[in-house]
Scaffold this active site. Sequence first.
Site, PDB file in Angstrom:
ATOM      1  N   LYS A   1      63.091  -0.712  59.009  1.00  0.00           N
ATOM      2  CA  LYS A   1      62.109   0.141  59.108  1.00  0.00           C
ATOM      3  C   LYS A   1      62.680   1.265  60.078  1.00  0.00           C
ATOM      4  O   LYS A   1      62.215   2.401  59.631  1.00  0.00           O
ATOM      5  CB  LYS A   1      61.146  -0.577  59.886  1.00  0.00           C
TER       6      LYS A   1
ATOM      7  N   LYS B   1      61.083  -5.962  47.150  1.00  0.00           N
ATOM      8  CA  LYS B   1      60.120  -6.697  47.325  1.00  0.00           C
ATOM      9  C   LYS B   1      58.729  -5.780  47.230  1.00  0.00           C
ATOM     10  O   LYS B   1      58.691  -4.562  47.587  1.00  0.00           O
ATOM     11  CB  LYS B   1      59.996  -7.107  48.855  1.00  0.00           C
TER      12      LYS B   1
ATOM     13  N   LYS C   1      52.978  -3.217  50.587  1.00  0.00           N
ATOM     14  CA  LYS C   1      51.792  -2.485  50.717  1.00  0.00           C
ATOM     15  C   LYS C   1      52.070  -0.872  51.048  1.00  0.00           C
ATOM     16  O   LYS C   1      51.782   0.180  51.172  1.00  0.00           O
ATOM     17  CB  LYS C   1      50.952  -2.992  51.989  1.00  0.00           C
TER      18      LYS C   1
END
Length: 334
Positions: A114, A197, A200
């Site tokens: 991230k 993966k 969202k």
Amino acid sequence: MTKARLFSGMQPSADSLQIGNYIGALMQWRDMQDAYDAFFAVVDLHAITVPQDAAQLRDKTRRTAAQYIAAGIEPDKSTLYVQSQVPAHAELAWILSTLTGFGEAQRMTQFKDKSQRYGADSSSVGLFTYPVLMAADILLYQTKVVPVGDDQKQHVELTRTLAERFNSRFGETFQVPDPVIQKETARIYDLQAPTSKMSKSAESQAGVLYLLDDINVTAKKIMRAVTDNDGTVRYDREAKPGVANLLTIYAALTGRTVESIEDEYAGRGYGDFKKGLRDVVVAEFEPVRARALELLEDPAELDRALAQNADRASEAAEETLAAVYERVGLLRRG
Ligand code: TYM
């Protein structure tokens, strides 16, 4: 006999959960809620580790809770609540952060991914300490089992390490939890990029199946899923990641084996297979979506149920927190 504790949670980081959340976590939660004293949180404090719009965050929090209920989590049986409504989460996280090594936190792969995506300057300290808050979530409830998808495994391992460290430094206080990861469904992949993966927060929405999407949109996304030129419905994760992923979803939602599905579609093309999967997914999502939207029509009632459950969670959490404060040596209010 008292039931063992179970804890798990999801971030309210989108308007809808995606099928990876559903298969990788929610289906397990639903199956386990009878056998365990289960706590399911909507982890809004985790969601704000990346920027969120305030009104949208509130909406997404309610939507996530509604989807838990619509998928079969029963707020009278399980403790289903919003993390920020139980202050003990943030309080225990602080204590645990004082036991976490800087390097230890730096090794968390999700943080690395991230922070790379957002850049060092726009990655917050909250994003860095995210796994410590997650450890607090779990340890507050003397949790025995944590059902999650594969991507959360490292965080649960850190949680175990912190529990053991605290216990050895200050005396037995925390239950050391075990992750529960369903091997076959631990990782559902993006339909357009079947080696990544499903998430969202994916940049492209084309390969993400959302629980609350219009059913026609979901059907189209399945029909357009990436496959290969081989033309046979066969599970081969390496050579045929697209087809393997669709087979995993099909098997998970029907409870059938991958082999029986391969047999059913032997000698038939991908078109037929996708139509079959489309029907399975639509049949599964339609009632969940309808129920979630119905619950969202009465937000006051939903908020009431969440508040009651937060009271229940607080009671359990305060017990652990009091023991922790005592062991650490914080002076109690006289
Ligand atoms: P989150 O919100 O990213 O995901 C919620 C759950 O869904 C699982 N999952 C998947 N499983 C299979 N395939 C996928 N493509 C997929 N995508 C997501 C996740 O593994 C997770 O189980 N940090 C957590 C939330 C959290 C938590 C906790 C979980 C906070 N505190 C304490 C357990 C215990 C997260 O971001 O999940």
